[in-house]
Design an enzyme around this catalytic site. Structure first.
Site, PDB file in Angstrom:
ATOM      1  N   GLY A 192      12.044  40.063  38.492  1.00 45.30           N
ATOM      2  CA  GLY A 192      12.930  39.746  37.383  1.00 45.30           C
ATOM      3  C   GLY A 192      12.795  40.779  36.278  1.00 45.30           C
ATOM      4  N   CYS A 193      13.758  40.778  35.369  1.00 44.01           N
ATOM      5  CA  CYS A 193      13.774  41.796  34.311  1.00 44.01           C
ATOM      6  C   CYS A 193      12.638  41.595  33.305  1.00 44.01           C
ATOM      7  CB  CYS A 193      15.130  41.815  33.620  1.00 44.01           C
ATOM      8  SG  CYS A 193      15.734  40.206  33.064  1.00 44.01           S
ATOM      9  N   TYR A 194      12.500  40.385  32.779  1.00 44.77           N
ATOM     10  CA  TYR A 194      11.404  40.140  31.840  1.00 44.77           C
ATOM     11  C   TYR A 194      10.035  40.404  32.480  1.00 44.77           C
ATOM     12  CZ  TYR A 194      14.446  37.763  28.372  1.00 44.77           C
ATOM     13  OH  TYR A 194      15.396  37.446  27.430  1.00 44.77           O
TER      14      TYR A 194
END
Length: 344
Positions: free
Chosen positions: A148-150
């Protein structure tokens, strides 16, 4: 030439995959799918891609995808990916999955934050696709769960400190700010212009689904089970993430110790840039696969302050997916990803 396909190419991550694959010297995009846009040309949905891609969206058929492509990117919603991926693997295709369906080692963790998992047996072979941590496993994988990005930003910010035992990992706090494209291309009140412009808000406090990803990977580095406080925020910009991570350092740790840990941990990392004199900004990584990291030791409180910036659509999704493809298929890690960031 590697034949590739994108299942679910109509969202922002799908667009970004097409944009990046367009310049890849060893990969050719053969098929794109979308139920909503079936029968339409991609450049009608995304006019920016005129003269770059004239493929037509097709119905997502795993048998056809596996026949047309050596590797398939699944840019689908959670659960939809796991409906397709077993058939893609049976058809002989390698898969880079951009959903959360194959990011976890433990099906129970996935099910606690998402829904029941239909193919938990595949979690045993899926590799978490963060190259700085799992490059060798990715090299031999046929299924990679793209991070995921975070989590990408938070894990990369904290990894050297945790792996080097320079801080108490139980004190980790992550505070992240993201541009609106992280919410996807769908229409909702949350990302309506008037709800986002001139505003800045925290959301899903204490319950964001990226929390267990962060905990899983940092726990593996720490050698103990961790619980991380993670708070995401939405800011009025199109793309980019800035994560600030805090941790209490072990007594006696100096700024020089922290710098040495980061230099050593990322000495062979093609897409990590260490900011020694200044703090990184989201603008300096826009449109690129870089993660820029800066740090300071607050001697007054005994806390390390770690700051990482990425483009959420590139390093946080599609760029990292192509980097994983490169590693899986024996290409140079930066193939198709060498362009400098956009500025301004």
């Amino acid at each position: 030439m590697l034949r590739v396909a994108i299942a679910g190419a109509s969202g922002y991550t799908g667009f970004e995959l097409v944009r990046l694959l367009d310049r890849h010297p060893h990969a050719e995009l053969k098929m794109i799918t979308s139920r909503v846009h079936r029968g339409q040309r991609l450049d009608k949905v995304y006019p920016a891609l005129r003269k770059h891609c004239d493929l037509v969206f097709e119905e997502p058929d795993p048998e056809r995808l596996a026949a047309e492509a050596d590797l398939v990117f699944t840019a689908l919603p959670h659960r939809a990916a796991m409906d397709m991926i077993p058939d893609l693997l049976k058809g002989g295709a390698k898969v880079v999955d951009l959903s959360a369906d194959y990011r976890f080692l433990d099906a129970a963790v996935y099910e606690a934050w998402y829904e029941p998992h239909k193919t938990p047996e595949l979690l045993k072979e899926a590799v978490y696709g963060l190259p700085e941590l799992h490059r060798e496993e990715i090299r031999n994988a046929r299924l990679v769960g793209n991070p995921g990005c975070y989590p990408t930003s938070v894990i990369l910010a904290a990894a050297p400190l945790v792996a080097g035992k320079l801080a108490d990992p139980r004190t980790l706090i992550a505070d992240s700010k993201s541009g609106v494209s992280g919410a996807g291309r769908g229409v909702s009140l949350t990302v309506h212009f008037c709800e986002v412009n001139d505003g800045f808000k925290a959301y899903k406090v204490g319950e964001h689904r990226h929390t267990p990803e962060i905990e899983q990977e940092l726990s593996r580095l720490a050698g103990e089970k961790l619980a991380v406080t993670f708070t995401p925020h939405l800011v009025p910009m199109s793309r980019g993430i800035l994560s600030t991570v805090y941790a209490t350092v072990i007594q006696g740790v100096t700024p020089e110790d922290i710098s040495a840990a980061y230099e050593s941990f990322y000495r062979n990392a093609r897409f990590v840039r260490l900011c020694r004199a200044e703090m990184p900004t989201t603008l300096q990584v826009r449109g690129s696969n870089y993660c820029d990291i800066g740090w300071r030791l607050d001697s007054r409180t005994g806390r390390a302050v770690l700051i990482a910036v990425i483009d959420n659509l590139t390093r946080g999704a599609s760029g990292q997916a192509i980097c994983n493809m490169n590693i899986m298929c024996g290409f140079p890690e930066d193939c198709g990803l060498q362009d400098a960031p956009w500025q301004p």
